[in-house]
Design an enzyme around this catalytic site. Structure first.
Site, mmCIF file in Angstrom:
data_model
loop_
_atom_site.group_PDB
_atom_site.id
_atom_site.type_symbol
_atom_site.label_atom_id
_atom_site.label_comp_id
_atom_site.label_asym_id
_atom_site.label_seq_id
_atom_site.Cartn_x
_atom_site.Cartn_y
_atom_site.Cartn_z
ATOM 1 N N GLU A 1 0.835 -1.204 0.000
ATOM 2 C CA GLU A 1 0.000 0.000 0.000
ATOM 3 C C GLU A 1 0.873 1.259 0.000
ATOM 4 O O GLU A 1 0.508 2.279 -0.596
ATOM 5 C CB GLU A 1 -0.936 -0.027 1.200
ATOM 6 C CG GLU A 1 -1.984 -1.130 1.072
ATOM 7 C CD GLU A 1 -2.801 -1.316 2.322
ATOM 8 O OE1 GLU A 1 -2.578 -0.579 3.304
ATOM 9 O OE2 GLU A 1 -3.669 -2.207 2.326
ATOM 10 N N TRP B 1 1.763 1.770 -3.425
ATOM 11 C CA TRP B 1 0.658 2.344 -4.207
ATOM 12 C C TRP B 1 0.778 3.862 -4.269
ATOM 13 O O TRP B 1 0.438 4.474 -5.271
ATOM 14 C CB TRP B 1 -0.670 1.915 -3.593
ATOM 15 C CG TRP B 1 -1.907 2.407 -4.301
ATOM 16 C CD1 TRP B 1 -2.688 3.476 -3.953
ATOM 17 C CD2 TRP B 1 -2.512 1.847 -5.471
ATOM 18 N NE1 TRP B 1 -3.737 3.622 -4.828
ATOM 19 C CE2 TRP B 1 -3.657 2.634 -5.775
ATOM 20 C CE3 TRP B 1 -2.208 0.762 -6.298
ATOM 21 C CZ2 TRP B 1 -4.496 2.363 -6.861
ATOM 22 C CZ3 TRP B 1 -3.047 0.494 -7.383
ATOM 23 C CH2 TRP B 1 -4.164 1.283 -7.648
ATOM 24 N N TRP C 1 -23.515 9.650 -17.194
ATOM 25 C CA TRP C 1 -23.699 9.964 -15.782
ATOM 26 C C TRP C 1 -25.007 10.733 -15.585
ATOM 27 O O TRP C 1 -25.410 11.541 -16.423
ATOM 28 C CB TRP C 1 -22.534 10.816 -15.261
ATOM 29 C CG TRP C 1 -21.182 10.193 -15.384
ATOM 30 C CD1 TRP C 1 -20.158 10.604 -16.187
ATOM 31 C CD2 TRP C 1 -20.697 9.049 -14.677
ATOM 32 N NE1 TRP C 1 -19.061 9.788 -16.032
ATOM 33 C CE2 TRP C 1 -19.363 8.826 -15.113
ATOM 34 C CE3 TRP C 1 -21.247 8.184 -13.735
ATOM 35 C CZ2 TRP C 1 -18.578 7.782 -14.623
ATOM 36 C CZ3 TRP C 1 -20.471 7.144 -13.250
ATOM 37 C CH2 TRP C 1 -19.157 6.951 -13.690
ATOM 38 N N ASN D 1 -10.527 2.871 5.168
ATOM 39 C CA ASN D 1 -10.217 2.552 3.778
ATOM 40 C C ASN D 1 -11.258 1.648 3.125
ATOM 41 O O ASN D 1 -11.683 1.887 1.985
ATOM 42 C CB ASN D 1 -8.834 1.900 3.692
ATOM 43 C CG ASN D 1 -8.462 1.557 2.248
ATOM 44 O OD1 ASN D 1 -8.343 2.425 1.411
ATOM 45 N ND2 ASN D 1 -8.310 0.274 1.968
ATOM 46 N N TRP E 1 -17.685 10.220 -11.115
ATOM 47 C CA TRP E 1 -16.665 10.020 -10.087
ATOM 48 C C TRP E 1 -15.973 11.326 -9.707
ATOM 49 O O TRP E 1 -15.513 11.492 -8.575
ATOM 50 C CB TRP E 1 -15.619 9.002 -10.552
ATOM 51 C CG TRP E 1 -14.808 9.406 -11.754
ATOM 52 C CD1 TRP E 1 -15.073 9.151 -13.059
ATOM 53 C CD2 TRP E 1 -13.573 10.155 -11.752
ATOM 54 N NE1 TRP E 1 -14.104 9.685 -13.874
ATOM 55 C CE2 TRP E 1 -13.168 10.307 -13.096
ATOM 56 C CE3 TRP E 1 -12.791 10.708 -10.742
ATOM 57 C CZ2 TRP E 1 -12.004 10.988 -13.467
ATOM 58 C CZ3 TRP E 1 -11.632 11.395 -11.107
ATOM 59 C CH2 TRP E 1 -11.252 11.523 -12.437
ATOM 60 N N TRP F 1 -10.306 6.968 -7.103
ATOM 61 C CA TRP F 1 -11.638 7.178 -7.653
ATOM 62 C C TRP F 1 -11.744 6.589 -9.064
ATOM 63 O O TRP F 1 -12.759 5.976 -9.418
ATOM 64 C CB TRP F 1 -11.987 8.666 -7.658
ATOM 65 C CG TRP F 1 -12.598 9.104 -6.364
ATOM 66 C CD1 TRP F 1 -11.971 9.678 -5.298
ATOM 67 C CD2 TRP F 1 -13.976 8.968 -5.986
ATOM 68 N NE1 TRP F 1 -12.864 9.911 -4.278
ATOM 69 C CE2 TRP F 1 -14.092 9.494 -4.678
ATOM 70 C CE3 TRP F 1 -15.108 8.474 -6.619
ATOM 71 C CZ2 TRP F 1 -15.319 9.520 -3.989
ATOM 72 C CZ3 TRP F 1 -16.324 8.498 -5.939
ATOM 73 C CH2 TRP F 1 -16.424 9.010 -4.640
#
Length: 458
Positions: A263, A266, A294, A332, A350, A373
């Site tokens: 992580e 990441w 959307w 998270n 988003w 996202w």
């Protein structure tokens, strides 16, 4: 006297393992500077929750500098112009700074380097992202091969010790932190932040020490919002109050730290992706999503408002959104559930969700926030397929979120365990709690139909 050098702080608000500080201190008297630049980022200017954190982090950094007889010089304006102005005012010979990858900081660094001697140092990632390359020499666009390449470069260099700092004979003028108005007043919506957070390098060290004591159970606890087994290091890492290298070396002595190390990697991947797609906060990684239908209009706006207030009728989603408002942070696992709900159940772009997180998260990071996202939405270069629709009512019992819901949705505090995850389905009437905005099955069918229309349009 030796001419001074400028130390340009941004999202690296620490003295330990601070390569720009070490280099500056080796050359002469150091003038530490922080510039509040709300112009260069344009619509990505720092959000409200981040500004609360920044106030306290700068106060902490100034206190740490004063231990050395130094202090922090504060200015407000275009960073690329103001930092050069200070250098010329003081007769400084060089500006030292940690390299940043946000597009506005890349542009600012380019501007400063054209006008003055700017020396950039790597210090906010495990390895400089432009050194992690594919066999053909290009950047990675998928996390897994990026991680393998990065892992082959580990360990990162040993953390640098805090150096001795000498001070100049004459200081440039500084603004007062209190005059910046970073803290909310009327209303003070950040009342709950003080109980949750201690911004600054000392707070980061305390948080890391606390995490290390329980990291052996991390791979299990990280997914359980009721026990909140995550590290909570994210705002400290975002503001650079602790370096990734310090965290990595501390974790290297722990047996069950492999998941967290990935992580941490990441975050490096997010910095890499800012170089690949600088406009990732506004631009879809996959062009097919440029045609996605959307929902817009008054009904979508009402649904979005309900989501922001934690009034969707889905307890796990609402608990997360209320935790976010109260503390500037969200667990998270719940972030993924809440984000997926907005994008797939409510079919809302988003980017609207990313903007809300940008304003309300103390750890809002342009790279991480945008990457996450787009991963949820399926619009990113490396993302979860849109058709994989997360089921909040399944996720909630799977990760034992009952205690979490009771804490953040007090209307449901007395609901029995068997019904806490979906009181409506259990036939319980909770007058103060809303009905679902949309049923899960209906939402799933609507989302897949929208995906089909997007594919036909592309």
């Amino acid at each position: 006297m030796t001419a001074p050098v400028i130390l340009w702080f941004r999202q690296d608000l620490r003295l330990a393992d601070q390569p720009a500080l070490v280099a500056a201190a080796s050359e002469g008297p150091v003038i530490p500077v922080y510039i509040l630049d709300d112009q260069a980022p344009r619509h990505w200017r720092m959000g409200a929750a981040q500004r609360w954190w920044l106030h306290h982090s700068l106060a902490s950094l100034d206190k740490d500098l004063r231990r050395h007889g130094s202090h922090l010089v504060l200015r407000k304006g275009l960073a690329a112009e103001e930092i050069v102005r200070i250098a010329r005012e003081t007769g400084a010979t060089r500006i030292h700074a940690v390299r940043h990858y946000e597009p506005w900081w890349q542009k600012a660094e380019e501007g400063v380097s054209k006008a003055f001697d700017l020396c950039l140092h790597d210090g906010n990632c495990l390895a400089p992202p432009d050194t992690i390359r594919t066999g053909s020499g290009g950047p990675y666009k998928i996390y897994t091969p990026f991680w393998r390449a990065l892992a082959g470069r580990m360990p990162p260099p040993s953390p640098l010790l805090e150096p001795r700092i000498t001070t100049p004979d004459k200081w440039p003028e500084s603004e007062e932190l209190e005059d910046w108005g970073l803290l909310p007043v009327r209303p003070n919506w950040a009342k709950g932040f003080d109980a949750e957070w201690t911004p600054g390098e000392a707070g980061a060290k305390a948080r890391l020490d606390a995490f290390l004591s329980g990291v052996d159970d991390y791979s299990v606890r990280r997914d359980l919002p009721s026990v909140e087994g995550t590290s909570r290091l994210s705002p400290h890492l975002h503001f650079g109050e602790v370096s990734p290298a310090i965290v990595w070396h501390a974790l290297s002595r722990k047996a069950d730290a492999a998941k967290f190390v990935k992580e941490l990697a990441w975050r490096d991947f997010a910095q890499n992706m800012m170089l690949v797609l600088p406009g990732m906060g506004d631009r879809n990684g996959r062009e097919a999503f440029d045609h996605f239908p959307w929902r817009t209009g008054s009904e979508a706006d009402a649904d979005f408002a309900a989501w922001t207030k934690g009034m969707t009728g889905y307890p796990i989603v609402d608990a997360g959104m209320r935790q976010l408002w109260a503390t500037g942070w969200m667990h998270n696992r719940v972030r993924m559930i809440a984000a997926s709900f907005l994008v797939k159940h409510l079919l809302i772009d988003w980017r609207r969700g990313a903007r809300w997180f940008w304003d309300t998260l103390v750890d809002a990071d342009y790279g991480n926030n945008s990457l996450n996202w787009q991963w949820i939405a399926g619009s990113g270069l490396d993302s979860n397929p849109f058709g994989r629709i997360m089921a909040p009512l399944t996720q909630s019992p799977k990760f034992d979120a009952g205690g979490y819901i009771r804490r953040w949705v007090p209307e449901l505090a007395d609901v029995p365990d068997a019904a806490i995850h979906d009181p409506e389905e259990s036939g319980l009437l909770c007058p103060a709690y809303p009905a679902k905005l949309i049923g899960h099955r209906e939402a799933r069918e609507r989302a897949l139909a929208a995906l089909g229309r997007a594919r036909n349009t592309a």
